[in-house]
Write an enzyme that holds these catalytic residues in place. Structure first.
Site, PDB file in Angstrom:
ATOM      1  N   GLY A 157     -73.819-106.331  42.149  1.00  0.00           N
ATOM      2  CA  GLY A 157     -73.746-107.694  41.671  1.00  0.00           C
ATOM      3  C   GLY A 157     -72.734-108.516  42.441  1.00  0.00           C
ATOM      4  O   GLY A 157     -72.148-108.066  43.435  1.00  0.00           O
ATOM      5  N   ASN A 158     -72.502-109.734  41.972  1.00  0.00           N
ATOM      6  CA  ASN A 158     -71.534-110.606  42.626  1.00  0.00           C
ATOM      7  C   ASN A 158     -70.098-110.157  42.391  1.00  0.00           C
ATOM      8  O   ASN A 158     -69.221-110.403  43.217  1.00  0.00           O
ATOM      9  CB  ASN A 158     -71.703-112.040  42.113  1.00  0.00           C
ATOM     10  CG  ASN A 158     -73.006-112.659  42.563  1.00  0.00           C
ATOM     11  OD1 ASN A 158     -73.251-112.806  43.754  1.00  0.00           O
ATOM     12  ND2 ASN A 158     -73.862-113.020  41.618  1.00  0.00           N
ATOM     13  N   THR A 159     -69.856-109.491  41.260  1.00  0.00           N
ATOM     14  CA  THR A 159     -68.486-109.144  40.883  1.00  0.00           C
ATOM     15  C   THR A 159     -68.213-107.648  40.947  1.00  0.00           C
ATOM     16  O   THR A 159     -67.150-107.227  41.379  1.00  0.00           O
ATOM     17  CB  THR A 159     -68.194-109.648  39.450  1.00  0.00           C
ATOM     18  OG1 THR A 159     -68.475-111.048  39.386  1.00  0.00           O
ATOM     19  CG2 THR A 159     -66.746-109.397  39.065  1.00  0.00           C
ATOM     20  N   GLY A 212     -83.899-114.175  43.813  1.00  0.00           N
ATOM     21  CA  GLY A 212     -82.993-113.034  43.869  1.00  0.00           C
ATOM     22  C   GLY A 212     -83.666-111.747  43.424  1.00  0.00           C
ATOM     23  O   GLY A 212     -84.445-111.736  42.461  1.00  0.00           O
ATOM     24  N   ASP A 229     -82.416-109.287  41.953  1.00  0.00           N
ATOM     25  CA  ASP A 229     -82.023-108.916  40.590  1.00  0.00           C
ATOM     26  C   ASP A 229     -82.919-109.587  39.567  1.00  0.00           C
ATOM     27  O   ASP A 229     -83.319-108.969  38.571  1.00  0.00           O
ATOM     28  CB  ASP A 229     -80.558-109.264  40.333  1.00  0.00           C
ATOM     29  CG  ASP A 229     -80.225-110.720  40.601  1.00  0.00           C
ATOM     30  OD1 ASP A 229     -80.948-111.380  41.396  1.00  0.00           O
ATOM     31  OD2 ASP A 229     -79.239-111.219  40.026  1.00  0.00           O
ATOM     32  N   ASP A 255     -79.806-113.186  31.791  1.00  0.00           N
ATOM     33  CA  ASP A 255     -78.834-112.258  32.372  1.00  0.00           C
ATOM     34  C   ASP A 255     -77.474-112.947  32.405  1.00  0.00           C
ATOM     35  O   ASP A 255     -77.254-113.888  33.183  1.00  0.00           O
ATOM     36  CB  ASP A 255     -79.274-111.867  33.780  1.00  0.00           C
ATOM     37  CG  ASP A 255     -78.371-110.805  34.406  1.00  0.00           C
ATOM     38  OD1 ASP A 255     -77.530-110.243  33.675  1.00  0.00           O
ATOM     39  OD2 ASP A 255     -78.515-110.549  35.612  1.00  0.00           O
ATOM     40  N   THR A 261     -54.576-127.321  24.216  1.00  0.00           N
ATOM     41  CA  THR A 261     -55.352-127.246  25.468  1.00  0.00           C
ATOM     42  C   THR A 261     -56.025-125.885  25.636  1.00  0.00           C
ATOM     43  O   THR A 261     -57.232-125.826  25.922  1.00  0.00           O
ATOM     44  CB  THR A 261     -54.451-127.566  26.674  1.00  0.00           C
ATOM     45  OG1 THR A 261     -54.016-128.928  26.559  1.00  0.00           O
ATOM     46  CG2 THR A 261     -55.217-127.403  27.984  1.00  0.00           C
TER      47      THR A 261
END
EC number: 2.7.1.33
Length: 244
Positions: free
Chosen positions: A8-10, A94, A96, A117, A172
């Site tokens: 994956g990306n991470t 993609g 995936d 996803d 905040t």
């Protein structure tokens, strides 16, 4: 036995299957890839196939280091899939998303399916009851939403994921948590509601790293399975073997 790997990306997720039975799941970083695959193969010495689905930036050479002991398959959009790809730019879809769509067809036949996803990005993929892949949507995931608020403003802090204490943030940090988490939940529920008004006999599949966090917050009835992509990758490989 089959070792499937989702880049994956991470992070990287891997799983060992014996037929359709999932034996064990592994999660690791790209830096540790070859070492972790070696450890998996030492533990499961009957693994004969390595199946890779990648949207990340890991080089194929990292996997090809094992080609003397394993049959290596890099899943691509040139492989057979159990649906008609109606995307107007099919080669940009993609891998995936294609694997998830295949899993939806395999596991939920003759239904309209929306696969969500929830990872680095949130992807929505719709496959109708006639097995036509129609497309979907891509939006930032939870982590990206927190990071964008910090990176593109002068003073907003970078926060870790946390459940909002109240709808109305009284500080905040609480306002950021409310905006990020509730905003995504409302988005997902909104997409589901809109799809369900257009299509009947409808199943929603939620997967990805943030599955458990989001599933309990959504109003709509869903099938939640954080391992759906790994299971779908195994099924896609089995389908490829039968149809090549």
């Amino acid at each position: 036995m089959i070792l499937v790997v989702d880049v994956g990306n991470t992070r990287i997720k891997a799983a060992v299957f014996e037929g359709a039975i999932l034996l064990e799941i592994f999660v690791f970083t790209k830096i540790e890839l070859e070492k972790n695959i070696e450890n998996i193969l030492n533990k499961f010495q009957k693994v004969a196939h390595l199946v890779v689905s990648s949207v990340g930036d890991v080089e194929k050479q990292s996997f090809l280091a094992f080609d003397s002991v394993l049959n290596i398959c890099f899943v691509s959009n040139e492989d057979p899939f159990p649906f008609q790809n109606k995307y107007t730019t099919p080669k940009t879809l993609g891998i995936d998303r294609m694997v998830l769509a295949a899993g939806a067809v395999f596991q939920f036949p003759n239904q309209n399916r929306l696969v969500i996803d929830a990872g680095t990005c949130i992807t929505y993929d719709f496959i109708d009851h006639q097995n036509n892949y129609l497309g979907g949507a891509i939006t930032p995931g939870l982590r990206l939403r927190y990071e964008s608020l910090h990176n593109y403003t002068a003073k907003l802090p970078l926060l870790a994921l946390e459940s909002p204490k109240e709808l109305i943030g009284n500080s905040t940090p609480n306002s950021i948590h409310s905006g990020v988490v509730n905003g995504l939940v409302y988005e997902i529920d909104g997409f589901i509601t809109e799809y369900s008004t257009r299509y009947s006999n409808f199943i929603i599949i939620l997967t990805g790293g943030d599955t458990d966090f989001l599933a309990k917050r959504l109003k709509n009835t869903i099938f939640a399975n954080s391992n759906f992509l790994l299971e779908s990758l195994n099924q896609t490989f089995q389908y490829k073997i039968k149809n090549d």
